[in-house]
Scaffold this motif. Structure first.
Motif, PDB file in Angstrom:
ATOM      1  N   ASP A   1      -9.591  78.785  59.439  1.00  0.00           N
ATOM      2  CA  ASP A   1      -9.122  80.163  59.480  1.00  0.00           C
ATOM      3  C   ASP A   1      -9.378  80.689  60.886  1.00  0.00           C
ATOM      4  O   ASP A   1     -10.419  80.389  61.480  1.00  0.00           O
ATOM      5  N   TYR A   2      -8.445  81.463  61.407  1.00  0.00           N
ATOM      6  CA  TYR A   2      -8.563  81.989  62.764  1.00  0.00           C
ATOM      7  C   TYR A   2      -8.223  83.470  62.802  1.00  0.00           C
ATOM      8  O   TYR A   2      -7.311  83.927  62.108  1.00  0.00           O
ATOM      9  N   ALA A   3      -8.916  84.186  63.653  1.00  0.00           N
ATOM     10  CA  ALA A   3      -8.511  85.555  63.943  1.00  0.00           C
ATOM     11  C   ALA A   3      -7.185  85.522  64.692  1.00  0.00           C
ATOM     12  O   ALA A   3      -6.914  84.585  65.462  1.00  0.00           O
ATOM     13  N   ASP A   4      -6.373  86.542  64.489  1.00  0.00           N
ATOM     14  CA  ASP A   4      -5.071  86.576  65.153  1.00  0.00           C
ATOM     15  C   ASP A   4      -5.203  86.521  66.668  1.00  0.00           C
ATOM     16  O   ASP A   4      -4.342  85.963  67.353  1.00  0.00           O
ATOM     17  N   SER A   5      -6.281  87.086  67.179  1.00  0.00           N
ATOM     18  CA  SER A   5      -6.459  87.179  68.635  1.00  0.00           C
ATOM     19  C   SER A   5      -6.677  85.814  69.288  1.00  0.00           C
ATOM     20  O   SER A   5      -6.511  85.691  70.510  1.00  0.00           O
TER      21      SER A   5
ATOM     22  N   LYS B   1      -5.618  82.734  67.558  1.00  0.00           N
ATOM     23  CA  LYS B   1      -4.757  81.733  66.927  1.00  0.00           C
ATOM     24  C   LYS B   1      -3.821  81.126  67.962  1.00  0.00           C
ATOM     25  O   LYS B   1      -3.203  81.838  68.757  1.00  0.00           O
TER      26      LYS B   1
ATOM     27  N   ARG C   1     -14.734  85.457  56.333  1.00  0.00           N
ATOM     28  CA  ARG C   1     -14.704  86.145  57.628  1.00  0.00           C
ATOM     29  C   ARG C   1     -15.844  87.142  57.725  1.00  0.00           C
ATOM     30  O   ARG C   1     -15.912  87.906  58.688  1.00  0.00           O
TER      31      ARG C   1
END
Length: 120
Positions: free
Chosen positions: A59-63, A65, A104
């Motif tokens: 899983d990644y933060a949008d900032s 990715k 998260r």
């Protein structure tokens, strides 16, 4: 009990790369999900990336990715955060954390952090 130690931080120019490492102790580490978080001066700690115990879910933060990649080697009790195309806004203290549940938010065990500074 899990103990975590981060390494690999440093000073890099914008557009550069760094690879952070999180070394874990404890025979049960391979059963834990691991997250990376960061905290910049004057800002709240924020989620960056997470990986399940098997490595099968990430899983990644949008900032981050598309620029950062989280991976793990359970045989070595290691988790990595490959950071490419770094930006000045990525400057922060980076922490790894472990918990039985991937999320998260809450993680039970935390490392001391490693400083990442990206110059423009």
């Amino acid at each position: 009990q899990v103990q975590l130690v981060e390494s690999g931080g440093g000073l890099v120019q914008a557009g550069g790369t760094l690879r952070l490492s999180c070394a874990a102790s404890g025979r049960t580490f391979r059963t834990y999900a691991v997250g990376w978080f960061r905290q910049a001066p004057g800002k709240e700690r924020e989620f960056v990336a997470a990986i399940s115990w098997s490595g099968g879910t990430t899983d990644y933060a949008d900032s981050v990715k598309g620029r950062f990649t989280i991976s793990r080697d359970n045989a070595k009790n290691m988790v990595y955060l490959q950071m490419n195309s770094l930006k000045p806004e990525d400057t922060a203290v980076y922490y790894c954390a472990a918990d039985l549940n991937l999320s998260r938010g809450y993680y039970r065990y935390w490392g001391q952090g490693t400083q990442v500074t990206v110059s423009s």
